[in-house]
Design an enzyme around this catalytic site. Sequence first.
Site, PDB file in Angstrom:
ATOM      1  CB  CYS A  50      -0.971  -0.011   1.177  1.00  0.00           C
ATOM      2  SG  CYS A  50      -0.183  -0.386   2.755  1.00  0.00           S
ATOM      3  CG  HIS A  80      -0.116   3.299   5.556  1.00  0.00           C
ATOM      4  ND1 HIS A  80      -0.268   1.977   5.211  1.00  0.00           N
ATOM      5  CD2 HIS A  80       0.814   3.314   6.543  1.00  0.00           C
ATOM      6  CE1 HIS A  80       0.502   1.216   5.952  1.00  0.00           C
ATOM      7  NE2 HIS A  80       1.184   2.013   6.774  1.00  0.00           N
TER       8      HIS A  80
END
Length: 582
Positions: free
Chosen positions: A73, A134
């Site tokens: 990710c 993130h």
Amino acid sequence: MMLGHYFLLVAMVMLPLVISRTKRPNFVIFIADDLGYGDIGCFGNNTIQTPHIDGIAENGAKLSHHLAAEAVCTPSRAALLTGRYPIRYGLASPHRVGMPIYVAGISGLPSNETTIAEIVKEQGYTTGLIGKWHLGLSCEKLGDHCYHPLNQGFDSFYGIPLTNIKDFGDDDESITKSTVPHYKELILASLLVTTLTLGILKQWQVIGRKALIGMMCLTVMLSGATYVFIQTNKHLNSILMRNHSYIEQPIRLENFTERLVREGVDFLEQRKNDGSPFLLVMSWLQVHTVLHASSKFKGQSVHGLYGDEIEEMDWSVGRILETLKRLDLLDDSFVYFTSDNGGHVEEIGPHGDRQGGHNGIFRGGKAQGGMEGGIRVPTVAMWSGHIKAGLVIDEPTSQMDLLPTIAEIINVKVPRDRIIDGKSMLGLLGGKTEQTPHDFLFHYCGLDIHAARYRPLMGKTVWKLRYTSPNWLPGTEGCTFLCYCYTSHTRLSEPLLYDITHDPSESHPINISSSEQYQNIVNKINAAVISHKKSIVPVMNQMDVWRLAWRPWLQPCCNFPFCDCQEVPRKDFNYTCPTDKT
């Protein structure tokens, strides 16, 4: 006099047409987390209901050969935002951990990188990010928020600075438990072994009584601290932010997706009121574990909780699209839906149920940087009047192409002080060209290129050369929890060549030595890899172990010292979703 009236009438007729042609489109970007290629209806799934995502494809384009820049990710999301390979700015991991694992680390997307949010903001757009980030938070001191979305071009942020992980649930599951299933026993064993060793050293008079007591106390403290640290991961890292404020810790996940939707609806209503063009990024936590479908969706899918998650996410996409339509914004909006990487094929729940994605005909999955299942992502896009309804694009494209595509749409140049690896997809989406702008695409796993893709100018075939193979567990296409870049892959003595157009499941490697044509293809790909590597300028590695490490002085804590607070419920919003799922 009559002539004046004539010109006035012409001006009144033409002015709306001129304004319409020069009106800047809005951008709505949906990013799913760990969604598999085979999880969506328009990509072949006929058992999970995804009518709203399918509707984007029906009214626009399905990109059947769309690729993430990496199979995990953080680097893939950074590449989507910047249009550049993550290795160019230090987000390529040199070890098995490929993303920030603590909010209180100092790794993230460097602020000197230009994002799609910064590009459109310079043109007067209002920008918002809702959901998962993130890409880092702080650098030197608590609250400096050097990596925060608001320092990367976004005007507003409502979401989580880290990611959703298994520790955030209420079923005693954790990332540590998944990667080291018997960690409790290991902590206890290390304590016993150390105690026994110290006892022997005391018996042999190597250490004295005071040293024995001191070292025993230190051992117990370290073992206890390790256990407590693992157990408190939820309180340390499950944090909800609104802009720079910490508003919930840990996050109450029940109905959390609905809260994200409400924020998205609010953002759109505000833009309708102020009339500004906008970029809205809806970055769902779903379908990454911990799975947290709301009560209304639980038990609705034939694929268990994982299927429930997908159907709730599809419902959420539908609510945003419905709002765009209600506000008369949909026809003026470029809508793009994708996943940050392929499905997590090894993910299982506490009762042995599958809780990871399905990648259709593609082999491998999340973290497998050279395998199609890890990097080929379900992607659809629509833009009324510009993308033909029902268009299918089989040419290889990349998430890195989003930045130059948006730049071309709003008629601005991409940054010229750096290499932009993405290419505009506007020609493909608009039907003006039938061939990808990419000759080569390189597929990283950490610092290494695990595969490369070649699309010759002539013909229709796309070739893929794979330099590594994952060390799958027997009878599976996965490893223990994840196939890590360096410890779970084998570098091949001779690369494997695939005709990925006609063999997308990578089942039939070509005998390279059987034809001069194949040898030439391999030589071209190898030469492109060498040339690409020469373009990489060394930078500070953001994924260095020291930068990923937890720093207590950077730890956010609302309601200190308890690190426990809850978002104040809004009086104008009922957190129970509508009874209608359509």
